[in-house]
Design a protein around this motif. Structure first.
Motif, PDB file in Angstrom:
ATOM      1  N   LEU A  82       4.914  -0.406   4.522  1.00  0.00           N
ATOM      2  CA  LEU A  82       5.228  -0.084   3.136  1.00  0.00           C
ATOM      3  C   LEU A  82       3.939   0.066   2.333  1.00  0.00           C
ATOM      4  O   LEU A  82       3.081  -0.812   2.344  1.00  0.00           O
ATOM      5  N   LYS A  83       3.790   1.170   1.634  1.00  0.00           N
ATOM      6  CA  LYS A  83       2.578   1.462   0.882  1.00  0.00           C
ATOM      7  C   LYS A  83       2.755   1.074  -0.585  1.00  0.00           C
ATOM      8  O   LYS A  83       3.869   1.115  -1.112  1.00  0.00           O
ATOM      9  N   PRO A  84       1.667   0.721  -1.253  1.00  0.00           N
ATOM     10  CA  PRO A  84       1.774   0.401  -2.689  1.00  0.00           C
ATOM     11  C   PRO A  84       2.164   1.632  -3.493  1.00  0.00           C
ATOM     12  O   PRO A  84       1.722   2.746  -3.213  1.00  0.00           O
ATOM     13  N   LEU A  85       2.995   1.422  -4.491  1.00  0.00           N
ATOM     14  CA  LEU A  85       3.507   2.535  -5.294  1.00  0.00           C
ATOM     15  C   LEU A  85       3.769   2.030  -6.702  1.00  0.00           C
ATOM     16  O   LEU A  85       4.240   0.906  -6.893  1.00  0.00           O
ATOM     17  N   VAL A  86       3.471   2.864  -7.682  1.00  0.00           N
ATOM     18  CA  VAL A  86       3.711   2.533  -9.089  1.00  0.00           C
ATOM     19  C   VAL A  86       4.594   3.613  -9.704  1.00  0.00           C
ATOM     20  O   VAL A  86       4.676   4.751  -9.193  1.00  0.00           O
ATOM     21  N   LEU A  87       5.251   3.256 -10.806  1.00  0.00           N
ATOM     22  CA  LEU A  87       6.165   4.189 -11.457  1.00  0.00           C
ATOM     23  C   LEU A  87       5.441   5.421 -11.983  1.00  0.00           C
ATOM     24  O   LEU A  87       5.989   6.534 -11.961  1.00  0.00           O
TER      25      LEU A  87
ATOM     26  N   PHE B 221       8.385  -0.389  -4.567  1.00  0.00           N
ATOM     27  CA  PHE B 221       7.255  -0.359  -5.495  1.00  0.00           C
ATOM     28  C   PHE B 221       6.429  -1.643  -5.340  1.00  0.00           C
ATOM     29  O   PHE B 221       6.315  -2.421  -6.280  1.00  0.00           O
ATOM     30  N   PRO B 222       5.878  -1.904  -4.168  1.00  0.00           N
ATOM     31  CA  PRO B 222       5.111  -3.141  -3.986  1.00  0.00           C
ATOM     32  C   PRO B 222       3.761  -3.079  -4.690  1.00  0.00           C
ATOM     33  O   PRO B 222       3.212  -2.002  -4.952  1.00  0.00           O
ATOM     34  N   ARG B 223       3.241  -4.269  -4.974  1.00  0.00           N
ATOM     35  CA  ARG B 223       1.953  -4.378  -5.644  1.00  0.00           C
ATOM     36  C   ARG B 223       0.828  -4.040  -4.676  1.00  0.00           C
ATOM     37  O   ARG B 223       0.935  -4.256  -3.470  1.00  0.00           O
ATOM     38  N   GLU B 224      -0.272  -3.546  -5.206  1.00  0.00           N
ATOM     39  CA  GLU B 224      -1.412  -3.143  -4.391  1.00  0.00           C
ATOM     40  C   GLU B 224      -2.395  -4.302  -4.249  1.00  0.00           C
ATOM     41  O   GLU B 224      -2.702  -5.001  -5.217  1.00  0.00           O
ATOM     42  N   LEU B 225      -2.879  -4.525  -3.023  1.00  0.00           N
ATOM     43  CA  LEU B 225      -3.882  -5.531  -2.738  1.00  0.00           C
ATOM     44  C   LEU B 225      -5.103  -4.871  -2.116  1.00  0.00           C
ATOM     45  O   LEU B 225      -4.975  -3.893  -1.370  1.00  0.00           O
ATOM     46  N   ALA B 226      -6.275  -5.432  -2.420  1.00  0.00           N
ATOM     47  CA  ALA B 226      -7.522  -4.875  -1.888  1.00  0.00           C
ATOM     48  C   ALA B 226      -7.801  -5.431  -0.494  1.00  0.00           C
ATOM     49  O   ALA B 226      -7.306  -6.494  -0.110  1.00  0.00           O
ATOM     50  N   THR B 227      -8.619  -4.700   0.263  1.00  0.00           N
ATOM     51  CA  THR B 227      -9.041  -5.115   1.590  1.00  0.00           C
ATOM     52  C   THR B 227     -10.557  -5.185   1.633  1.00  0.00           C
ATOM     53  O   THR B 227     -11.253  -4.668   0.754  1.00  0.00           O
ATOM     54  N   GLU B 228     -11.088  -5.814   2.671  1.00  0.00           N
ATOM     55  CA  GLU B 228     -12.527  -5.971   2.783  1.00  0.00           C
ATOM     56  C   GLU B 228     -13.239  -4.640   2.967  1.00  0.00           C
ATOM     57  O   GLU B 228     -14.393  -4.482   2.589  1.00  0.00           O
ATOM     58  N   THR B 229     -12.568  -3.685   3.554  1.00  0.00           N
ATOM     59  CA  THR B 229     -13.195  -2.390   3.816  1.00  0.00           C
ATOM     60  C   THR B 229     -13.102  -1.452   2.623  1.00  0.00           C
ATOM     61  O   THR B 229     -13.503  -0.293   2.719  1.00  0.00           O
ATOM     62  N   GLY B 230     -12.573  -1.927   1.503  1.00  0.00           N
ATOM     63  CA  GLY B 230     -12.433  -1.078   0.333  1.00  0.00           C
ATOM     64  C   GLY B 230     -11.146  -0.298   0.292  1.00  0.00           C
ATOM     65  O   GLY B 230     -10.910   0.459  -0.647  1.00  0.00           O
ATOM     66  N   GLY B 231     -10.287  -0.484   1.292  1.00  0.00           N
ATOM     67  CA  GLY B 231      -8.999   0.203   1.298  1.00  0.00           C
ATOM     68  C   GLY B 231      -7.976  -0.554   0.471  1.00  0.00           C
ATOM     69  O   GLY B 231      -8.318  -1.384  -0.381  1.00  0.00           O
ATOM     70  N   ARG B 232      -6.723  -0.291   0.717  1.00  0.00           N
ATOM     71  CA  ARG B 232      -5.665  -0.943  -0.039  1.00  0.00           C
ATOM     72  C   ARG B 232      -4.473  -1.146   0.869  1.00  0.00           C
ATOM     73  O   ARG B 232      -4.265  -0.412   1.844  1.00  0.00           O
TER      74      ARG B 232
END
Length: 498
Positions: free
Chosen positions: A384-389, A425-436
């Protein structure tokens, strides 16, 4: 200063009644929309319920669907009068009732009613029209009703049965008896009066009717009744009985060393006894007040069609309503412009048009969600990918508030289960590699890690956070604890098994 008059001009945006109705219908759930439609059918004479069962794609020879429920015209009237669709189209609700020529199918309201009927494939399986649907509804009995029903299975004298019924009625909703037996004996009149010993015998009977612990007068008695109902060979049962009788406060304060000293047992026996006590139900009466699972009717059904995920409106939620053609024709021919009926006809037309707009918007939003979250339907929650309205609104060319209303209290049936639109519509979290990544994917990883853990040495929240960091996901321990609670997973010390 003397009073003065001043003229000012300003611009402001005002929603028309039709637009207000469209916005209100869009944010309703399927159940609320059906209730709104039923109220309109009951109050508006120009609307009728279309109970004709029509298969998908079934049509008559002229391409139009046949309808039941509208009264037929008088013999010979069809040759002199214009088509009903022409009459409905010609009347604009303001006073223009002039009959004009129109091509077949130009009637928007008639087409809407036919379209909803043709797209609905639900069937009425009742054997009789006067069957009450409420007769099929399941009603959960209360604790008192359930105990009274079980009491009727025992061959008791009238006096003993009355004493047991008095005890049952005195129970609180959590299953405890908080009134003393002498108070119960004095509160009810009997000849001769009920004695405390008779009520004690009745209480013992009530305590054995169903769930152990119901009818207890204290927490210690409630837990001991549940332990007594277990087999004698249950590991840790004897030590657990000693704890609930004399050492509940020490257990609550986690004074394990003092408990082990008082009980004179080993650390392993104490661990088994404490785990046994924690599994007991401190409020057994609440078991009867648990509501049944609330089943929802999905607004959208997602299927794989030729290798592509497609979202379609569930036919069960489509409105089965249409304009009553005969009433509309008679009213248009009477020329009743300006009457209250003219407003009702206009409201009927608005309702059907706004209903179609509602389902069109929901279908567009659902299809956009499915297209964006395609990986979820292929691989599951972890994809599931992060998504906003705002992103969805930009792709659809709609306002963000419109997308919010279209996704609120709406459900989607997928091969992986039924989900609310907001689940995608899950919330977005950062990763160590700069991705999400999405918060839903992190929860799925936490659940997978817990399922694969060693039950003798379960993973703590700190260990889970470290394992997530090894996967490149920056998540704090408190966030891991929050996600674990959302998954309804107990902490590590309660998951440990012998």
């Amino acid at each position: 200063m003397p009073p003065t008059l001043e003229l000012r001009s300003k611009q402001h945006v005002a929603l028309t009644p039709r637009l207000q109705q469209s916005v209100r219908l869009l944010q309703l759930s399927s159940l609320e929309f059906q209730h709104e439609l039923r109220q309109a059918l009951d109050n508006n004479p120009f609307l009728e319920y279309d109970d004709l069962i029509v298969e998908e794609g079934e049509s008559t020879a002229n391409g139009a669907h046949e309808h039941d429920g509208a009264a037929p015209l008088e013999p010979g009237a069809a040759a002199d009068a214009a088509p009903v669709s022409d009459v409905v189209d010609s009347y604009d609700g303001v006073g223009n009732s002039e009959v004009t020529s129109a091509a077949p199918g130009d009637d928007p309201i008639g087409d809407f009613g036919q379209d909803w009927t043709s797209r609905s494939a639900s069937r009425n399986n009742s054997d009789s029209d006067d069957v009450d649907p409420g007769a099929w509804a399941h009603v959960q009995p209360t604790m008192h009703e359930h105990l009274h029903g079980l009491l009727h299975l025992y061959p008791l004298s009238e006096r003993d049965r009355a004493a047991a019924q008095i005890v049952i009625e005195a129970l609180d909703d959590d299953g405890y008896l908080r009134e003393s037996l002498d108070e119960l004996a004095s509160a009810f009149e009997a000849d001769p009066p009920l004695s405390e010993e008779e009520l004690r015998v009745a209480l013992r009977l009530v305590q054995t009717l169903d769930r152990p612990g119901v009818g207890a007068r204290s927490l210690s008695e409630c837990l001991s009744l549940q332990l007594d109902a277990m087999p004698a060979e249950t590991p840790g049962r004897a030590a657990a009985l000693e704890i609930v009788h004399h050492h509940l406060e020490r257990l609550a304060r986690r004074e394990h060393a003092e408990l082990q000293k008082q009980l004179g047992c080993s650390a392993e026996e104490l661990r088994k006894a404490c785990a046994l006590v924690r599994r007991l139900d401190p409020k057994p009466g609440q078991f009867y007040s648990r509501a049944d699972d609330n089943y929802v009717i999905p607004d959208v059904i997602v299927r794989r069609v030729k290798g592509r995920w497609v979202a379609t409106i569930n036919p069960a939620v489509l409105p089965r309503a249409r304009i009553h053609r005969v009433y509309a024709e008679l009213f248009a021919q009477s020329g009743g412009a300006g009457s209250p009926l003219a407003q009702q006809l206009q409201e009927a037309r608005w309702l059907l048009r706004n209903a179609e707009q509602r389902f069109t918007t929901i279908q567009r939003v659902a299809q956009c969600i499915v297209s964006y979250q395609k990986a979820f339907f292929d691989y599951g929650e972890i994809a599931l990918k992060p998504l906003v309205l705002s992103k969805l609104a930009e792709e659809l060319g709609l306002h963000e508030s419109t997308v919010s209303r279209a996704s609120s209290n709406k459900y989607m049936a997928t091969p992986r289960g039924i989900f609310e639109f907001r689940h995608f519509f899950p919330r977005e979290l950062a990763t160590e590699t700069g991705g999400r990544c999405s918060a839903a994917a992190v929860r799925a990883l936490i659940k997978e890690m817990i399922e694969q853990e060693d039950v003798r040495n379960p993973l703590s929240d700190v260990a889970l956070a470290q394992m997530l960091s090894q996967e490149g996901m920056i998540v704090a321990r408190r966030t891991v604890a929050k996600y674990r609670n959302l998954l309804k997973v107990p902490p590590a010390q309660l998951r440990r098994q012998a």
